[in-house]
Write an enzyme that holds these catalytic residues in place. Structure first.
Site, PDB file in Angstrom:
ATOM      1  N   HIS A 132      99.456 -59.206  -9.779  1.00  0.00           N
ATOM      2  CA  HIS A 132     100.558 -60.127 -10.087  1.00  0.00           C
ATOM      3  C   HIS A 132     101.777 -59.334 -10.504  1.00  0.00           C
ATOM      4  CE1 HIS A 132      96.718 -62.115 -10.835  1.00  0.00           C
ATOM      5  NE2 HIS A 132      97.314 -63.244 -10.438  1.00  0.00           N
ATOM      6  N   LYS A 158      93.940 -61.188  -3.588  1.00  0.00           N
ATOM      7  CA  LYS A 158      95.004 -62.085  -4.079  1.00  0.00           C
ATOM      8  C   LYS A 158      96.213 -61.276  -4.537  1.00  0.00           C
ATOM      9  CE  LYS A 158      96.328 -65.225  -7.756  1.00  0.00           C
ATOM     10  NZ  LYS A 158      96.104 -65.650  -9.135  1.00  0.00           N
ATOM     11  N   LYS A 325     127.563 -76.546   3.577  1.00  0.00           N
ATOM     12  CA  LYS A 325     127.871 -77.363   4.758  1.00  0.00           C
ATOM     13  C   LYS A 325     128.802 -76.633   5.739  1.00  0.00           C
ATOM     14  CE  LYS A 325     126.956 -81.909   2.840  1.00  0.00           C
ATOM     15  NZ  LYS A 325     127.380 -83.289   2.735  1.00  0.00           N
ATOM     16  N   ASP A 366     126.703 -87.715   7.886  1.00  0.00           N
ATOM     17  CA  ASP A 366     127.317 -88.441   6.764  1.00  0.00           C
ATOM     18  C   ASP A 366     128.311 -89.495   7.239  1.00  0.00           C
ATOM     19  OD1 ASP A 366     126.036 -87.189   4.648  1.00  0.00           O
ATOM     20  OD2 ASP A 366     127.524 -85.589   4.497  1.00  0.00           O
TER      21      ASP A 366
END
Ligand code: NAP
Length: 554
Positions: A132, A158, A325, A366
């Site tokens: 980890h 893992k 956007k 939109d």
């Protein structure tokens, strides 16, 4: 099959057993008992493992690996040994790679209780070797993975690390997909959700989900309810198509709830039908995720580009919101994709679609959504808007899309904005542009003080005035509604709250009102239809939206 594991930080026996029962009732396959805090109570741990209602994974995570156990390794390994030899032993035992590599004594003890080639005892607990990293991707990640895979006694490898961007997930997918051994590869933190949810798509051995939002044991872990309900865990498979909402921030976006519920609604029993026309597939195999991408074109290009280029992710489209956007338009242009003409004129797009041939399309759903909602209120069509006077309050991003749509339909648009210069610039950008009927659009700025009852047949609020928490504010004076003549329709794009002060004023004066959720639902519906080529389940969308907004209803 990818297992769904619920971690339980053990404080006491009864509490842990209750949590394990609950996890099983809610669909978990495995529970992980994190015994960091009770490691000195060997009898408790043994009883817990022995009486576990679900197959269990036993972990005592030391502080140096992000856990809470601060005793010595000898004691915790003795604990694992004792718990590994109960009548009903754990299905898995998790040991950190670092501890396993550095201590021959530890290896020897662990080997006594896990299944491996030289094991003489009748045990079948599987050893998970784990690593980890809470700061980021470790430089020697591949070495660690190789060491785990090469260790004969290791059944499952893992690795978990804190993701720095959504791109990190792609490496987790590849590790899982290419591993010679069962593998768990998870990214922690807000960028890592995809690695957890899509673990099943790539065939990871297991993924973790918290029992509730108070009991996550690693940053970014979804809850069991989220992974099963919101993110369609049971439906995810190798062919699942991936969608998302790209923005910053995106944590509170309603789009994942809407689109995933939409996939569910068109997917009651996914499969295919044999008919006269051959086999027809029905339902939709998709999942929709939040995709946080830091502001700026470079992060957008790197993240969205990497997701698109990944060979087996099947990333098929995205909703794109603030502040990206404009970036979407530039990106699709650079990649040689198609840009909807009006989106180009607006200068912003909110929808990315990957077509069947892999080409990209950027559209703006939109303006059409707002126009459709307005037309419903006015009981007219887009053509019917031609020549109608519509007032738009505001000159920001949403106003720009509205003005573009209204100008396209041929309405006479009057823009009222606090900052006069912005209204003027917006009007200038669209005044005289061609309408869909071949005329020239009429778009003019006006001072907000001049807004009067006879000015417009419809008024649309695209300012943030009246939005939660400033719910008592209205962008227009009450006097507007006291005249004999008043706007027929008042539309507020704000959806939090649904019934804004403006709409309350309008309703009291007898105007027809349109709430902002209509625009949101319709822009989402248009996206859904572009991606799936199936009709959007509007009733489902409305239910999800109503549930999400119910605390704010006035
Ligand atoms: P924006 O670009 O920041 O523009 C905000 C606009 O509000 C500007 O015109 C600004 O005027 C005006 N404004 C802000 N505070 C004001 C105040 N105190 N008094 C008068 N005017 C004020 O925001 P946007 O992205 O266009 O979003 C506008 C609204 O649209 C949001 O509040 C949101 O609720 C709504 N929205 C709805 C949907 C939907 O699907 N229904 C989607 C997105 C957004 P200045 O130019 O003078 O600063």
């Amino acid at each position: 099959m990818t297992l769904l594991a619920v971690p339980i930080m053990v404080e006491g026996l009864d509490e842990a057993l209750r949590a394990a029962i609950l996890a099983g009732e809610h669909g978990a396959d495995v529970v992980e008992y994190r015994v960091d805090r009770v490691a000195d109570d060997v009898e408790l741990v043994k009883t817990l493992v022995d009486r576990s209602p679900l197959p269990c994974l036993l972990t005592c995570r030391p502080t140096w690996e992000g856990g809470e156990y601060d005793g010595d390794d000898q004691q915790r390994i003795s604990l694992i040994e004792a718990a590994g030899l109960v009548v009903r032993p754990p299905a898995y035992i998790d040991v950190e790679l670092l501890a396993y590599e550095r201590s021959a004594n530890l290896r020897q003890k662990v080997h006594l209780v896990v299944e491996h080639e030289q094991q003489l005892r009748p045990v079948d607990a599987g050893l998970i070797l784990s690593s980890h990293d809470f700061d980021g991707r470790p430089a020697d990640l591949m070495r660690r993975v190789a060491a785990m895979v090469d260790t004969k006694a290791c059944r499952v490898a893992k690795v978990a690390w804190r993701a720095r961007s959504i791109r990190d997930n792609l490496e987790a997918f590849d590790l899982v997909r290419e591993s010679a051994k069962p593998m768990i590869a998870l990214c922690m933190g807000e960028f890592g959700l995809a690695s957890r949810v899509l673990a099943k798509k790539f065939g990871a051995h297991l993924t973790f989900a918290a029992l509730d939002d108070q009991s996550e044991t690693a940053p970014g872990q979804p809850t069991l309810e989220q992974i099963k309900g919101l993110y369609r865990w049971d439906r995810i498979g190798p062919a699942t198509k991936v969608f998302g909402v790209v923005g910053w921030p995106v944590g509170h976006s309603l789009s994942p709830a809407i689109h995933n519920a939409g996939f569910d609604a068109v997917d009651p029993e996914r499969g295919s039908l044999k008919g006269d026309g051959g086999t027809v597939d029905f339902g939709y195999d998709g999942v929709y995720l939040p995709m946080p991408v830091a502001p700026g074109y470079e992060p957008f290009k790197a993240s969205v580009g990497a997701w698109l280029d990944h060979e087996t992710l099947d990333f098929r489209g995205a909703s794109v919101t603030l502040p990206h956007k404009e970036n979407l338009l530039r990106f699709v242009q650079e990649r040689g994709g198609e840009i909807e003409a009006l989106a180009a004129r607006i200068g912003a797009a909110n929808t990315l679609t990957v077509r069947e041939d892999g080409s990209l399309l950027a559209t703006n759903t939109d303006y059409a959504a707002a126009l459709d909602a307005l037309c419903d209120g006015l009981e007219t069509t887009w053509e019917g808007l031609a020549g109608m006077r519509v007032g738009v309050l505001g000159a920001g991003g949403v106003s720009r899309a509205l003005v573009a749509g209204l100008a396209h339909a041929g309405a006479t648009v009057v823009i009222y904005n606090r900052t006069k210069e912005r209204a003027e610039a917006l009007a200038e950008a669209f005044n005289g542009t061609p309408t869909m009927l071949g005329a020239k659009a009429k778009v003019v700025p006006a001072s907000i003080e001049k807004l009067c009852a006879t000015c417009c047949e419809a008024i649309i609020n695209a300012t943030s005035v009246g939005m939660h928490p400033e719910v008592a504010a209205s962008p227009v004076p009450q006097s507007l509604f006291e005249d004999q003549t008043r706007p027929r329709v008042v539309f507020d794009t704000i959806y939090n709250p649904l019934k804004t002060k403006l709409l309350q004023q309008a309703q009291a004066a007898g105007c027809r009102t349109i709430t902002g959720d209509e625009m949101f639902i319709r822009q989402a519906a248009a996206q859904f239809e572009q991606w799936t080529t199936q009709p959007a389940p509007l009733t489902t969308f409305r239910q999800v939206m109503a549930n999400a907004l119910s605390p704010h209803k006035t």
